[in-house]
Design a protein around this motif. Structure first.
Motif, PDB file in Angstrom:
ATOM      1  N   ALA A 111       0.828  -1.205   0.000  1.00 11.48           N
ATOM      2  CA  ALA A 111       0.000   0.000   0.000  1.00 11.48           C
ATOM      3  C   ALA A 111       0.862   1.255   0.000  1.00 11.48           C
ATOM      4  CB  ALA A 111      -0.932  -0.013   1.213  1.00 11.48           C
ATOM      5  N   ILE A 112       1.945   1.230   0.771  1.00  6.71           N
ATOM      6  CA  ILE A 112       2.856   2.381   0.806  1.00  6.71           C
ATOM      7  C   ILE A 112       3.471   2.614  -0.566  1.00  6.71           C
ATOM      8  CG2 ILE A 112       5.099   3.149   1.691  1.00  6.71           C
ATOM      9  CD1 ILE A 112       4.335   1.959   4.399  1.00  6.71           C
ATOM     10  N   ASP A 113       3.896   1.548  -1.210  1.00  5.25           N
ATOM     11  CA  ASP A 113       4.507   1.681  -2.529  1.00  5.25           C
ATOM     12  C   ASP A 113       3.510   2.221  -3.551  1.00  5.25           C
ATOM     13  OD1 ASP A 113       6.782   1.123  -4.388  1.00  5.25           O
ATOM     14  OD2 ASP A 113       5.344  -0.278  -5.260  1.00  5.25           O
ATOM     15  N   ALA A 114       2.266   1.718  -3.511  1.00 11.51           N
ATOM     16  CA  ALA A 114       1.238   2.182  -4.449  1.00 11.51           C
ATOM     17  C   ALA A 114       0.869   3.638  -4.178  1.00 11.51           C
ATOM     18  CB  ALA A 114       0.001   1.302  -4.343  1.00 11.51           C
ATOM     19  N   VAL A 119       0.973   9.475  -5.683  1.00  7.27           N
ATOM     20  CA  VAL A 119       1.334  10.877  -5.419  1.00  7.27           C
ATOM     21  C   VAL A 119       2.266  11.400  -6.502  1.00  7.27           C
ATOM     22  CG1 VAL A 119       2.578  12.407  -3.845  1.00  7.27           C
ATOM     23  CG2 VAL A 119       0.960  10.714  -2.938  1.00  7.27           C
ATOM     24  N   GLU A 120       3.264  10.628  -6.856  1.00  7.44           N
ATOM     25  CA  GLU A 120       4.253  11.068  -7.839  1.00  7.44           C
ATOM     26  C   GLU A 120       3.651  11.239  -9.233  1.00  7.44           C
ATOM     27  OE1 GLU A 120       7.071   7.969  -7.408  1.00  7.44           O
ATOM     28  OE2 GLU A 120       8.187   8.941  -5.772  1.00  7.44           O
ATOM     29  N   ALA A 121       2.554  10.549  -9.503  1.00  6.84           N
ATOM     30  CA  ALA A 121       1.936  10.616 -10.832  1.00  6.84           C
ATOM     31  C   ALA A 121       1.015  11.812 -11.009  1.00  6.84           C
ATOM     32  CB  ALA A 121       1.163   9.332 -11.112  1.00  6.84           C
ATOM     33  N   GLN A 122       0.690  12.528  -9.919  1.00  2.83           N
ATOM     34  CA  GLN A 122      -0.250  13.633 -10.015  1.00  2.83           C
ATOM     35  C   GLN A 122       0.404  14.881 -10.584  1.00  2.83           C
ATOM     36  OE1 GLN A 122      -3.435  12.747  -9.465  1.00  2.83           O
ATOM     37  NE2 GLN A 122      -2.385  10.800  -9.095  1.00  2.83           N
ATOM     38  N   ASP A 123      -0.444  15.747 -11.182  1.00  2.00           N
ATOM     39  CA  ASP A 123       0.037  17.037 -11.673  1.00  2.00           C
ATOM     40  C   ASP A 123       0.473  17.901 -10.501  1.00  2.00           C
ATOM     41  OD1 ASP A 123      -0.599  16.253 -14.209  1.00  2.00           O
ATOM     42  OD2 ASP A 123      -2.613  17.132 -14.157  1.00  2.00           O
ATOM     43  N   GLU A 305      -2.628  -4.986  -9.032  1.00  2.00           N
ATOM     44  CA  GLU A 305      -4.003  -4.509  -9.156  1.00  2.00           C
ATOM     45  C   GLU A 305      -4.195  -3.196  -8.404  1.00  2.00           C
ATOM     46  OE1 GLU A 305      -6.841  -7.446  -8.064  1.00  2.00           O
ATOM     47  OE2 GLU A 305      -6.326  -8.816  -9.695  1.00  2.00           O
ATOM     48  N   LEU A 306      -3.554  -3.069  -7.248  1.00  2.00           N
ATOM     49  CA  LEU A 306      -3.668  -1.832  -6.486  1.00  2.00           C
ATOM     50  C   LEU A 306      -3.024  -0.670  -7.246  1.00  2.00           C
ATOM     51  CD1 LEU A 306      -4.556  -0.400  -3.929  1.00  2.00           C
ATOM     52  CD2 LEU A 306      -2.382  -1.057  -2.863  1.00  2.00           C
ATOM     53  N   ASP A 307      -1.876  -0.918  -7.854  1.00  2.00           N
ATOM     54  CA  ASP A 307      -1.243   0.115  -8.676  1.00  2.00           C
ATOM     55  C   ASP A 307      -2.172   0.540  -9.815  1.00  2.00           C
ATOM     56  OD1 ASP A 307       1.049   0.120  -7.154  1.00  2.00           O
ATOM     57  OD2 ASP A 307       2.153  -1.257  -8.472  1.00  2.00           O
ATOM     58  N   ASP A 312      -5.689   4.566 -12.282  1.00  2.00           N
ATOM     59  CA  ASP A 312      -6.860   4.951 -13.064  1.00  2.00           C
ATOM     60  C   ASP A 312      -7.768   5.937 -12.340  1.00  2.00           C
ATOM     61  OD1 ASP A 312      -6.106   3.358 -15.157  1.00  2.00           O
ATOM     62  OD2 ASP A 312      -7.296   1.627 -14.510  1.00  2.00           O
ATOM     63  N   LEU A 313      -7.596   6.082 -11.047  1.00  2.00           N
ATOM     64  CA  LEU A 313      -8.482   6.958 -10.284  1.00  2.00           C
ATOM     65  C   LEU A 313      -8.506   8.399 -10.775  1.00  2.00           C
ATOM     66  CD1 LEU A 313      -8.298   5.934  -6.516  1.00  2.00           C
ATOM     67  CD2 LEU A 313     -10.287   5.975  -8.015  1.00  2.00           C
TER      68      LEU A 313
END
Length: 362
Positions: A111-114, A119-123, A305-307, A312-313
């Motif tokens: 969960a921490i890794d995902a 966070v890193e993928a957000q604008d 699957e969690l990633d 996709d969220l």
């Protein structure tokens, strides 16, 4: 669809007025008609026009006038549009069951890794807040664009007893209320406000990641009703499998309030229980929470699957319903129809050309 100036629709009244004038002119022509001995000769002298050629230009012209009247009323459509002020409250379950090793190396590590990848993928302009919950729920980071602060907080997550999903939702609502004046805090009485049914959601969103069911505090569905009344969507993620597994966490993943059954696992260098057990996710409650608030429930049984779910969220979170004026399209359609009707009328009613033929000399 709604209209900003509905009274302007009265301009469409010109259409029945024009139809009335046309009817009156046709009736007047009949009264002044001249009786001739041979109607066939008159028809032969006139250019041939079918009934549909007479009517189509009129219908196009009148339909165009209706569309122009609609444009004057400033129509608005409710569509999904991207928000530039989205804030996401990421609520992560840190109950003792997150030490389960059915997801390698354990659920908490996955969960921490995902969460870090999310966070890193957000604008850079997306605000993210972090809530951790076990037997209680606490706001670790208020919504911020500072990714380093978020990543540092995520890396310090530790497990403890209990699972307070409902309290995590309420804590997230209060965090949103601190930055969004349109969202009332949970202590504010909204009277008889009913859950939102129009799809008019706030851009702020709550994401709840849990591997179990609520064991303490307010019921998750009750908390979801508070979110729905404030037009805040809640997306829920059920994480983990139903396979029996050992409970193993590293020393830095366990807080002083260790979960029941915890202890040193011989030779492993971590905390854990000797026998495996099945961890049950309350999918029914998580689905109700999502449905009630306009969110969606996802299930992730492993790290990949969690990633994928968290990846996709943003497609779902980045959109919210808003009124968008579409007057331009009404005016454009109306202008095209009016000019098309006029053009066809002029073309089909033009005078026939004269053909001059030279007499052939004998």
């Amino acid at each position: 669809m709604s209209f900003h100036w509905p009274w302007a629709l009265a301009a469409a009244g010109i259409v029945p007025l024009l139809l009335l004038v046309r009817w009156w002119l046709n009736r007047r022509r009949k009264r002044t008609a001249v009786t001739v001995s041979s109607v066939a000769l008159i028809r032969a002298a006139l250019p041939g026009r079918t009934a549909w050629r007479r009517r189509i230009p009129v219908y196009l012209f009148l339909t165009g006038l209706v569309a122009l009247a609609g444009g004057l009323a400033r129509p608005q459509a409710r569509i999904s549009v991207p928000s530039n002020n989205t804030s996401i409250l990421l609520a992560i379950d840190v109950s003792g069951s997150m030490c389960s090793t059915d997801v390698e190396p354990n659920r908490l590590s996955a969960a921490i890794d995902a969460a870090r990848k999310f966070v890193e993928a957000q604008d850079d302009g997306t605000k993210i807040g972090l809530v951790a919950f076990s037997g209680i729920a606490g706001l670790l980071v208020t919504p911020t664009t500072d990714q380093s602060q978020l990543l540092d907080a995520i890396d310090t997550l530790k497990t403890a007893r209990g699972t307070a999903i409902g309290q995590a939702i309420l804590t997230s609502i209060d965090a949103i209320a601190e930055t969004n004046p349109d969202v009332a805090a949970t202590g504010v009485d909204l009277g008889d406000a009913a859950p939102n049914a129009l799809g008019d959601y706030e851009p702020d969103t709550i994401v709840v990641l849990t591997d179990g069911s609520n064991t303490t505090g307010v019921d998750p569905v009750t908390a979801a009703e508070q979110a729905a009344a404030r037009r805040v969507r809640v997306f829920t993620i059920g994480f983990g499998t139903t396979e029996p597994s050992q409970m193993v966490c590293t020393p830095d993943q366990v807080s002083g309030d260790s979960f029941a059954g915890g202890g040193f696992r011989g030779g492993g260098g971590g905390f854990g229980g000797g026998r495996g057990r099945v961890q049950e996710i309350d999918e029914d409650a998580l689905t109700k929470v999502a449905d009630l608030t306009g969110g969606q429930y996802f299930k992730a049984q492993d790290a990949d699957e969690l990633d994928g779910v968290l990846g996709d969220l943003p497609k779902e979170i980045g959109l919210h319903q808003a009124n968008v004026e579409i007057s331009f399209w009404f005016v454009l359609a109306g202008a095209v129809l009016v000019f098309t009707g006029l053009g066809l009328s002029l073309w089909w009613n033009r005078a026939p050309g004269l053909t001059v033929r030279a007499a052939k000399k004998v």
